[in-house]
Enzyme design. Sequence first.
Site: not given
Ligand code: NAD
Length: 407
Positions: A69, A105, A220
Amino acid sequence: MPADVFTDEALPRLEAAAQHAKAKPDTIERLRHAEKFVEVSIPVTMDDGSLKVFTGYRCRYSTARGPAKGGIRYHPQVNPGEVRALAFWMTFKCATVGIPFGGGKGGVIVDPRQLSKQELEALSRAYVRALAELMGPEIDVPAPDVYTNATIMGWMSSEYDTIRRGLHPGFITGKPVAKGGSLGRDDATARGGFACLSQLQHKRNWNPKDITIAIQGFGNAGQHFARLADEAGYKVVAVSDSRGGIYDPDGLDVRAAIEAKETTGKLPKQGKPIDNEQLLALDVDVLVPAALENAVTKDNVDAVKARVLIELANGPLTKDADEVLAKSETLVVPDILANAGGVTVSYFEWTQNRSGDSWKLQTVYDRLNEVMAQSFNDVYDLAQAKGLPMRTACYVHALNRLADAME
Ligand code: NAD
């Protein structure tokens, strides 16, 4: 970015946990290697008629506890080491929260913001065509990750159905609700992280209005966490995106920040502007890295003043930085626990797809909270009992479950 995030950042976690877990040496050796790692070329005809070939990856790290997953990431810096590390983390994440999945992944080297909607759809469908024989509801179930979303999952689901000549909603999670997605997936990651914060609130007798929070990354995960914390009365004092952040020691207007980000794509002018390094160094109670990997490294870890870190992002601390914090008073709630809410609701989605059921939103929230509260307390108690940092305790807990399945 380190040369290989898998060998530099992921494997050492396994070696550290192995010293405290009951797993046999053969089990550890098997877990040092992915079951399968595939690279594919993805030709896409661009809007101007030219052909562009993208590189994509899928890693099936472990199926010991269930189908692999893990999400699919679209980013210019996607590389094999990162995909493998993320798949490894998924393996341990699913085991941490006890859902019946292994870890996988995928990723494509692309800046999706440079593509038109048609090009993005063509790329997403072509990714599925290239890898369909390796993926499916009973073997490897993808999901969204950075720069992929419900619409992309919908295209991928539709492509898989075309290839398989049938309807297989359990092929992929994070779909639009109208295409078999689960209610509550949108904010599930943040809600899981917030459940960890709530458990800490009980343990530390916090009054939310006295607790300050800074959040790096306002996508998100970051936005929903900010909203949930704000609604519960916590003081969110700083948030940032890739362009920089905003800080107000008296608390930001979180709703206005989310609305501005949604309507203009940018943070509003509130409080004072700060850069991402300043955000990480703020004197706050809780710091929430919610952007990308390696936000905190040996170069900036000494500046971190937060008492608690809740890792919503995957791998936001490098190993060096983690070692520094593990010796300090700072409590780090590790990524594979703190952000497991997303994959937990993905599991709920897969379950609903396979049973033909459809859960009410409150049912999703209740079951998610139950899983997260239980997992947080299991790990917290193990850390206390063995005198380990929470991250090591989390890996020990997960490794014990993997060993049960593999041995
Ligand atoms: P997203 O693309 O919605 O948001 C990412 C955010 O990070 C954006 O606001 C972007 O502008 C910002 N960003 C990028 N580079 C940056 C930097 N150098 N400094 C500061 N901000 C920066 O992604 P997401 O879904 O919110 O995921 C964020 C993290 O959470 C990732 O590491 C992802 O793997 C992890 N994650 C997300 C989920 C999910 O369900 N969305 C689940 C598990 C883990």
